[in-house]
Design an enzyme around this catalytic site. Structure first.
Site, PDB file in Angstrom:
ATOM      1  N   SER A  23      53.618 137.414 109.495  1.00  0.00           N
ATOM      2  CA  SER A  23      52.682 138.135 109.668  1.00  0.00           C
ATOM      3  C   SER A  23      51.269 137.884 108.727  1.00  0.00           C
ATOM      4  CB  SER A  23      52.971 139.631 109.461  1.00  0.00           C
ATOM      5  OG  SER A  23      52.936 139.874 108.320  1.00  0.00           O
TER       6      SER A  23
ATOM      7  N   SER B 114      40.842   1.783  -3.047  1.00  0.00           N
ATOM      8  CA  SER B 114      40.124   2.377  -1.886  1.00  0.00           C
ATOM      9  C   SER B 114      40.889   3.754  -1.304  1.00  0.00           C
ATOM     10  CB  SER B 114      39.424   1.535  -0.825  1.00  0.00           C
ATOM     11  OG  SER B 114      38.444   1.004  -1.217  1.00  0.00           O
TER      12      SER B 114
ATOM     13  N   HIS C 188      37.278   3.198   5.665  1.00  0.00           N
ATOM     14  CA  HIS C 188      37.127   1.604   5.613  1.00  0.00           C
ATOM     15  C   HIS C 188      38.493   1.182   5.672  1.00  0.00           C
ATOM     16  CE1 HIS C 188      36.872   1.312   1.299  1.00  0.00           C
ATOM     17  NE2 HIS C 188      37.444   0.484   1.490  1.00  0.00           N
TER      18      HIS C 188
ATOM     19  N   ASP D 141      32.652   7.465   4.085  1.00  0.00           N
ATOM     20  CA  ASP D 141      33.741   6.685   4.209  1.00  0.00           C
ATOM     21  C   ASP D 141      34.965   7.775   3.982  1.00  0.00           C
ATOM     22  OD1 ASP D 141      35.584   4.670   4.352  1.00  0.00           O
ATOM     23  OD2 ASP D 141      34.876   4.017   2.338  1.00  0.00           O
TER      24      ASP D 141
ATOM     25  N   VAL E 221      47.866 105.811  83.891  1.00  0.00           N
ATOM     26  CA  VAL E 221      48.495 106.510  82.543  1.00  0.00           C
ATOM     27  C   VAL E 221      48.352 105.369  81.379  1.00  0.00           C
ATOM     28  CG1 VAL E 221      50.672 107.158  81.654  1.00  0.00           C
ATOM     29  CG2 VAL E 221      50.380 107.551  84.155  1.00  0.00           C
TER      30      VAL E 221
ATOM     31  N   SER F 186      66.053  99.974  66.877  1.00  0.00           N
ATOM     32  CA  SER F 186      65.326 101.126  66.316  1.00  0.00           C
ATOM     33  C   SER F 186      65.688 101.522  65.028  1.00  0.00           C
ATOM     34  CB  SER F 186      65.880 102.261  67.307  1.00  0.00           C
ATOM     35  OG  SER F 186      67.136 102.647  67.235  1.00  0.00           O
TER      36      SER F 186
HETATM   37  C1  4AZ Z   1      37.619  -2.069  -2.707  1.00  0.00           C
HETATM   38  O1  4AZ Z   1      37.267  -3.346  -2.457  1.00  0.00           O
HETATM   39  C2  4AZ Z   1      36.630  -1.791  -3.789  1.00  0.00           C
HETATM   40  N1  4AZ Z   1      34.232  -0.970  -8.289  1.00  0.00           N
HETATM   41  C3  4AZ Z   1      36.841  -0.487  -4.223  1.00  0.00           C
HETATM   42  C4  4AZ Z   1      36.221  -0.218  -5.289  1.00  0.00           C
HETATM   43  C5  4AZ Z   1      35.222  -0.740  -5.900  1.00  0.00           C
HETATM   44  C6  4AZ Z   1      34.942  -2.003  -5.498  1.00  0.00           C
HETATM   45  C7  4AZ Z   1      35.736  -2.633  -4.368  1.00  0.00           C
HETATM   46  C8  4AZ Z   1      34.342  -0.090  -7.219  1.00  0.00           C
HETATM   47  O2  4AZ Z   1      38.135  -1.560  -2.481  1.00  0.00           O
END
Ligand code: 4AZ
Length: 700
Positions: free
Chosen positions: A121, A646, A486, A548, A138, A281
């Site tokens: 009613s 010499s 020489h 020499d 959401v 967790s």
């Molecule tokens: C040489 O005939 C020579 N007096 C070296 C020295 C002199 C002379 C002759 C010096 O071997």
């Protein structure tokens, strides 16, 4: 309007069934006959559902229902998830009745049921209701309050859903929510630290870590936890969520959890596995452990006598190394080999890799011979070991040490005889020049001269061919002869150097005899040599006898003694120092007035003659006395060099040094011993640079 039309088309009304299913994202519902009054005894249910991730927003535009106590007659009822959300009735709110008015109703999830009911009613006429609904997204990231589904690190909302992501270094677990870590690792160092991930921040969830410590056999591993220890646990059940387990061979420790740090663990093994599991967790700090390896101990090594071991520590264990070194002057002796040091290592079985070697005193061995010298030992038993001393000496007075040093040598720690000034080098024994060991009795002439005393001119060399002297020479150093050019050259007048060299006599065609005295008979003291090298002065002129002078190199050094001693060369202060009247001595085996050879060496002492005086004697003969020549002799003649003399020496005594030096070389003259015809000599001072350059000879 379009939306409404769609709604009305799609709205499926099935009378007698459970309700009207509404699945669109929005729509409207109305009471039956709306906007006319609703019929009595009617009941309609609308079931609205939208996709997951959405809620339903509902609001009433119109509401006009029969009011009743607690809405027991007519009502609109909202339900969701088997629960009643609200019941509305009436026209306005009273104590017992509620109308929706402007309220916005939000479903808890994605479903909402609305039921309209009218009883038998109606006392008045009621127009019912009209409501609209829409699906609303959401924001799970904000709204989510259930721990179970919340993102572990980052949450990202999107329309209709959300997703999770992780911080750098973490991986999203297959639950799409928690962040795990890749945490397995292998440790091979002898000590280290292992921690749970991100320690001291909470460790990662949903992770299974396996840490392995792998060391060589011979080590055992000990573990020690920090005081901070926090693994999720449970009051009744043993470590049901997160736990730490340690496996070492057959032995197992744990599961460990809770907030109390475990005591030190001595695993007794060289290989350990640490397993750490975390579930999805909990926020716990985790753990930190230090591990150390302890090696098998070795006995303390005893240092050798005269040596030491390093490092010195209280205990030695597997892998420890010890260096054995000896004191200075001692060497490590191992397997017959001497070295500076030796290393041994503690092995896994607790023994050392080798025995401790001994320290042997360094031996310098017999000292090297010193040519022309000898060694005297500092100790009576000729010790040659570290610290021993020796003394080198030269055979004096013929030889002298050069450079002059304190010739004591000590056996050093490196096994070498060492002198404080000279190190390990040896000095040399050099020939002493210009010091005859015999003194002359009287000086007379060569041409018309007198016999020399044996040994007063020990530098004189006889150049001999076929057993007969043809020239003289002077020994400088122990292997060079200065003579006249020489003597070694057959002049044919060529100035061409090639032709000139072809006229130098063959080295094998003559002998050089030192220690000589008698002219044609053998002397006990003589030593015979050949020339290895014949060098004429580059400025030598065979026509004028300028420069020499020549040098002969002996094939081997002369053995110096009292009869064979080199002459000194003029030093810089003596150069060109000879003045008129200075006395010089000339010696040789040259011819005498009677044109016969003397029996033995002759010598004369004569004065130097002024260059001009000398020149004037030769003017008429058209023979030039050049600047490189010296003259000597007496005005009245008599004492002179002659043929065969010499190349022989003109010497003079330096009164400061008491040594004889070579002033000139017998070169030429007009006959022998005539008045105003002085003997002419090559001036040695003029050729000094050349002599030194070729021979390297220095006055000692
Ligand atoms: C040489 O005939 C020579 N007096 C070296 C020295 C002199 C002379 C002759 C010096 O071997």
């Amino acid at each position: 309007m379009m939306g409404m039309l769609v709604f009305f088309v799609l709205c499926i009304l099935i009378p007698g069934s459970k309700g009207i299913e509404l699945t669109e994202m929005y729509g409207a519902i109305q009471s039956p006959n709306f906007p006319e009054s609703y019929p009595k005894d009617s009941e309609v249910t609308w079931n609205i559902s939208v996709p997951d991730g959405f809620k339903i927003k509902l609001y009433f535009m119109h509401f006009d229902l029969e009011p009743s106590y607690l809405c027991e007659y007519d009502y609109v009822k909202l339900e969701a998830e088997q629960e009643s959300l609200a019941t509305f009735c009436g026209r306005e709110d009273t104590d017992t009745e509620q109308t929706p008015r402007e309220r916005i109703i939000m479903s808890p999830k994605n479903r909402l049921s609305i039921t309209f009911r009218s009883d038998f009613s109606n006392e008045e006429r009621f127009t019912g209701f009209e409501a609209h609904y829409t699906a609303v997204d959401v924001d799970e990231c904000k709204d989510r309050n259930d721990e179970e589904l919340a993102c572990d690190h980052y949450c990202h909302n999107y329309i209709g859903g959300y997703y999770c992501s992780c911080r750098f270094g973490y991986l999203l677990h297959s639950d799409n929510r928690t962040c795990r870590v890749e945490c397995s690792d292998v440790f091979t160092e002898r000590s280290g630290v292992i921690t749970s991930s991100d320690f001291p921040n909470p460790y990662a969830k949903s992770s299974d870590c396996l840490y392995r410590i792998e060391l060589e056999e011979g080590f055992v591993i000990n573990l020690e936890f920090d005081d901070t220890f926090d693994i999720e646990d449970h009051p009744e059940v043993t470590c049901p969520y997160d736990y730490l387990k340690i496996k070492a061979g057959e032995r197992e420790f744990g599961p460990l959890c809770g907030d109390r740090s475990p005591a030190k663990i001595e695993t007794g093994n060289n290989s350990v596995q640490i397993i750490f599991h975390s579930d999805n967790s909990g926020e716990n700090i985790g753990w930190r452990m230090s591990y150390t390896a302890v090696g098998t101990p070795c006995p303390n090594p005893v240092p050798p006598v005269n040596g030491k071991i390093e490092p010195v520590v209280a205990h030695y264990s597997f892998k420890d190394q010890v260096l054995i070194t000896c004191d200075p002057g001692y060497n490590v002796l191992k397997d017959d080999i001497e070295t500076e040091h030796h290393q041994i290592q503690c092995q896994r079985d607790g023994s050392w890799s080798s025995f401790i070697p001994i320290c042997k005193i360094v031996d310098c061995q017999t000292p090297a011979d010193l040519e022309k010298g000898f060694v005297t030992y500092g100790s009576s038993n000729n010790l040659t070991v570290y610290g021993s001393s020796i003394q080198y000496s030269c055979k004096e007075p013929i030889y002298q040490m050069y450079p002059k040093i304190n010739s004591s040598y000590v056996c050093g720690e490196k096994g070498a005889w060492t002198n404080e000034e000279f190190g390990t080098e040896l000095p040399s024994c050099m020939a002493v020049c210009g010091t005859p060991q015999f003194s002359r009795t009287r000086l007379q002439r060569i041409a018309n001269g007198n016999f020399a005393t044996r040994g007063v001119s020990p530098w004189i060399a006889m150049l001999s061919r076929n057993g007969l002297p043809f020239c003289g020479g002077s020994l400088i150093g122990d292997r060079w002869i200065v003579t006249a050019a020489h003597c070694l050259h057959q002049p044919l007048g060529e100035e061409n150097p090639v032709l000139r060299s072809s006229h130098i006599v063959a080295a094998s065609s003559f002998q050089i005899i030192l220690g000589k005295y008698r002219t044609k008979r053998k002397d006990d003291t003589e030593q015979t040599f050949e020339a290895k090298n014949i060098i004429l002065h580059p400025a030598y002129q065979s026509t004028t006898f300028e420069f020499d002078i020549a040098l002969l190199e002996l094939t081997k050094p002369a053995n110096l003694n009292n009869y064979i001693i080199p002459v000194c060369l003029p030093d810089n202060s003596e150069a060109s120092s000879l003045r008129e009247g200075d006395m010089v001595v000339v010696s040789g085996w040259g011819k005498q007035f009677l044109r016969r050879l003397p029996d033995s060496l002759m010598e004369i002492e004569i004065p130097i003659v002024d260059h001009k005086t000398c020149e004037s004697g030769y003017d008429r003969l058209n023979q030039k006395v050049t600047e490189d020549m010296l003259c000597a002799g007496e005005k009245e003649g008599g004492k002179d060099a002659c043929q065969g003399d010499s190349g022989g020496p003109m010497v003079t005594l330096n009164r400061q040094t008491s040594r004889w030096f070579l002033a000139g070389i017998v070169s030429w003259g007009d006959g022998c011993g005539a008045n105003d015809r002085y003997g002419v000599y090559s001036d040695v001072t003029r050729s000094m640079a050349w002599i030194r350059n070729i021979t390297g000879v220095e006055n000692i």
